[in-house]
Design a protein around this motif. Structure first.
Motif, short mmCIF file in Angstrom:
data_model
loop_
_atom_site.label_atom_id
_atom_site.label_comp_id
_atom_site.label_asym_id
_atom_site.label_seq_id
_atom_site.Cartn_x
_atom_site.Cartn_y
_atom_site.Cartn_z
N ALA A 72 0.82 -1.21 0.00
CA ALA A 72 0.00 0.00 0.00
C ALA A 72 0.86 1.26 0.00
CB ALA A 72 -0.93 0.00 1.22
N LEU A 73 2.07 1.15 0.55
CA LEU A 73 2.98 2.29 0.57
C LEU A 73 3.76 2.45 -0.74
CD1 LEU A 73 4.41 1.93 4.19
CD2 LEU A 73 2.81 3.67 3.35
N GLY A 74 3.51 1.55 -1.69
CA GLY A 74 4.15 1.66 -2.99
C GLY A 74 5.31 0.73 -3.23
N ALA A 75 5.59 -0.16 -2.28
CA ALA A 75 6.68 -1.11 -2.46
C ALA A 75 6.31 -2.15 -3.51
CB ALA A 75 7.02 -1.79 -1.15
N ARG A 76 7.31 -2.59 -4.26
CA ARG A 76 7.09 -3.69 -5.19
C ARG A 76 6.96 -4.99 -4.39
NH1 ARG A 76 11.26 -4.95 -8.18
NH2 ARG A 76 12.77 -3.81 -6.90
N PRO A 77 6.26 -6.01 -4.93
CA PRO A 77 6.11 -7.27 -4.19
C PRO A 77 7.43 -7.85 -3.70
CG PRO A 77 4.65 -7.26 -6.07
CD PRO A 77 5.50 -6.02 -6.19
N VAL A 78 8.46 -7.80 -4.54
CA VAL A 78 9.76 -8.35 -4.14
C VAL A 78 10.33 -7.58 -2.95
CG1 VAL A 78 12.14 -8.71 -4.88
CG2 VAL A 78 10.27 -9.28 -6.43
N GLU A 79 10.12 -6.27 -2.94
CA GLU A 79 10.59 -5.45 -1.82
C GLU A 79 9.77 -5.70 -0.56
OE1 GLU A 79 12.12 -1.57 -4.40
OE2 GLU A 79 10.05 -1.66 -3.68
N ALA A 80 8.46 -5.86 -0.72
CA ALA A 80 7.58 -6.06 0.43
C ALA A 80 7.83 -7.38 1.13
CB ALA A 80 6.12 -5.99 -0.03
N THR A 81 8.35 -8.37 0.40
CA THR A 81 8.57 -9.70 0.98
C THR A 81 10.05 -10.03 1.15
OG1 THR A 81 8.48 -10.71 -1.23
CG2 THR A 81 6.41 -10.59 0.02
N SER A 82 10.92 -9.06 1.00
CA SER A 82 12.36 -9.34 1.02
C SER A 82 12.82 -9.94 2.34
CB SER A 82 13.15 -8.06 0.72
OG SER A 82 12.88 -7.07 1.69
N GLY A 83 12.30 -9.43 3.46
CA GLY A 83 12.69 -9.98 4.76
C GLY A 83 12.22 -11.41 4.92
N LEU A 84 11.01 -11.70 4.48
CA LEU A 84 10.50 -13.06 4.54
C LEU A 84 11.32 -14.00 3.66
CD1 LEU A 84 6.66 -12.34 4.27
CD2 LEU A 84 8.09 -12.45 6.33
N ALA A 85 11.74 -13.51 2.51
CA ALA A 85 12.53 -14.32 1.58
C ALA A 85 13.88 -14.68 2.19
CB ALA A 85 12.73 -13.56 0.27
N ARG A 86 14.54 -13.72 2.79
CA ARG A 86 15.84 -14.00 3.41
C ARG A 86 15.70 -15.01 4.55
NH1 ARG A 86 16.52 -8.34 2.44
NH2 ARG A 86 15.73 -7.85 4.53
N GLY A 87 14.66 -14.85 5.35
CA GLY A 87 14.45 -15.78 6.45
C GLY A 87 14.15 -17.18 5.96
N ALA A 88 13.38 -17.29 4.89
CA ALA A 88 13.04 -18.60 4.35
C ALA A 88 14.26 -19.33 3.84
CB ALA A 88 12.01 -18.45 3.23
N VAL A 89 15.14 -18.62 3.13
CA VAL A 89 16.36 -19.24 2.61
C VAL A 89 17.25 -19.69 3.76
CG1 VAL A 89 18.48 -18.83 1.30
CG2 VAL A 89 16.29 -18.00 0.42
N ARG A 90 17.42 -18.83 4.75
CA ARG A 90 18.26 -19.17 5.90
C ARG A 90 17.74 -20.40 6.62
NH1 ARG A 90 23.04 -19.82 8.10
NH2 ARG A 90 22.97 -19.75 10.38
N THR A 91 16.44 -20.44 6.87
CA THR A 91 15.84 -21.58 7.57
C THR A 91 16.02 -22.87 6.77
OG1 THR A 91 14.19 -20.17 8.63
CG2 THR A 91 13.69 -22.51 8.50
N ALA A 92 15.84 -22.79 5.45
CA ALA A 92 15.98 -23.98 4.61
C ALA A 92 17.41 -24.52 4.61
CB ALA A 92 15.54 -23.66 3.19
N LEU A 93 18.38 -23.62 4.72
CA LEU A 93 19.78 -24.04 4.65
C LEU A 93 20.32 -24.62 5.96
CD1 LEU A 93 21.38 -21.14 2.56
CD2 LEU A 93 21.26 -23.55 1.90
N VAL A 94 19.62 -24.37 7.08
CA VAL A 94 20.14 -24.79 8.38
C VAL A 94 20.47 -26.28 8.44
CG1 VAL A 94 19.52 -25.11 10.81
CG2 VAL A 94 19.24 -22.89 9.74
N PRO A 95 19.56 -27.21 8.04
CA PRO A 95 19.90 -28.63 8.13
C PRO A 95 21.12 -29.02 7.29
CG PRO A 95 17.54 -28.34 7.80
CD PRO A 95 18.16 -27.01 7.57
N THR A 96 21.24 -28.46 6.10
CA THR A 96 22.38 -28.78 5.23
C THR A 96 23.67 -28.24 5.82
OG1 THR A 96 20.94 -28.72 3.29
CG2 THR A 96 23.29 -28.58 2.89
N ILE A 97 23.63 -27.03 6.35
CA ILE A 97 24.83 -26.45 6.97
C ILE A 97 25.25 -27.28 8.18
CG2 ILE A 97 25.72 -24.45 8.23
CD1 ILE A 97 23.94 -22.70 6.44
N ASP A 98 24.28 -27.66 9.02
CA ASP A 98 24.60 -28.46 10.20
C ASP A 98 25.18 -29.82 9.82
OD1 ASP A 98 23.80 -26.45 11.85
OD2 ASP A 98 21.87 -27.35 12.39
#
Length: 246
Positions: A155-181
């Protein structure tokens, strides 16, 4: 073949144990693991008959890898909500596995023989599939749970990729945890299958270790790239995503 009957008995008991534990805990889909093992048995039995011909030909090896990629993409797309997401899954898995294979063979770390192409190619495709699925599902779940926040950014004018950027980074990090461990504890907690198989195949332990390190690095590189690309492609949301397939 003298171990066939004990092997079948062990598989049946392990499947029963898995299903029993899940049933007692009330977990849905309790037959899934047993059916997955049965499917693996049938598929491995079939592939054992054709591998002797595949690993002697670059052409057949390329065809086998293409089939693996197609099945991996189809499987991941289903987990991400449907076959309309097949291009997302296929692009992410192919790019991740392809980049890792180019590095391994272009540097001369492994000779580009059919057996090495098939071995490390299958491993990287499989792990890229898993990380594409994990990161994509986690992103879609997070976007659904926090859609009000995403909608506020839109609603503030952010593009979808910008609006979900924090969620995207968290999702990638969470997915990589088992492989890294798993990579960090290799040799201390687990002996990876590629390492054990290489030793059983006659390679000296140091050479088997070198091969395993290349496999681990390839898995991380392929998985990281696949996860980032998959989440990036899924990030173009203009409405709350529906639940992913179980």
């Amino acid at each position: 073949m003298d171990r066939l009957v004990p092997t079948l008995a062990a598989l049946v008991l392990l499947g029963a144990l898995t299903a029993g534990v899940l049933a007692l805990a009330g977990v849905p889909g309790r037959a899934g693991p047993a059916l997955a093992v049965l499917r693996a048995v049938l598929q491995l039995a079939a592939i054992s008959f054709v591998l002797s011909g595949v690993i002697t030909s670059i052409g057949w090896t390329a065809l086998a890898l293409a089939v693996m990629l197609g099945v991996a993409s189809w499987t991941s797309a289903r987990r991400l909500g449907g076959l309309h997401r097949w291009p997302v899954a296929a692009g992410a898995i192919a790019a991740g596995a392809g980049a890792a294979l180019v590095v391994v063979f272009a540097t001369g770390a492994l000779e580009p023989s059919p057996r090495y192409l098939l071995a490390i190619g299958g491993i990287t495709i499989g792990n890229a599939m898993a990380l594409t699925t994990l990161s994509g599902r986690r992103f879609l779940e997070a976007a659904g749970e926090r859609w009000d926040e995403v909608e506020g950014w839109l609603a503030l004018g952010a593009r979808p990729v910008e609006a979900t950027s924090g969620l995207a980074r968290g999702a990638v990090r969470t997915a990589l945890v088992p492989t890294i461990d798993q990579t960090r504890t290799t040799g201390l907690v687990t002996l990876p299958g590629a390492f054990v198989g290489a030793i059983f195949g006659g390679l000296p332990p140091l050479e088997a270790g070198r091969f395993q390190v290349l496999v681990l690095a390839s898995i991380l590189a392929a998985g990281a790239l696949a996860a980032v690309l998959a989440v990036r492609a899924l990030a173009a949301l203009d409405r709350r995503p529906g639940p992913a397939s179980p």
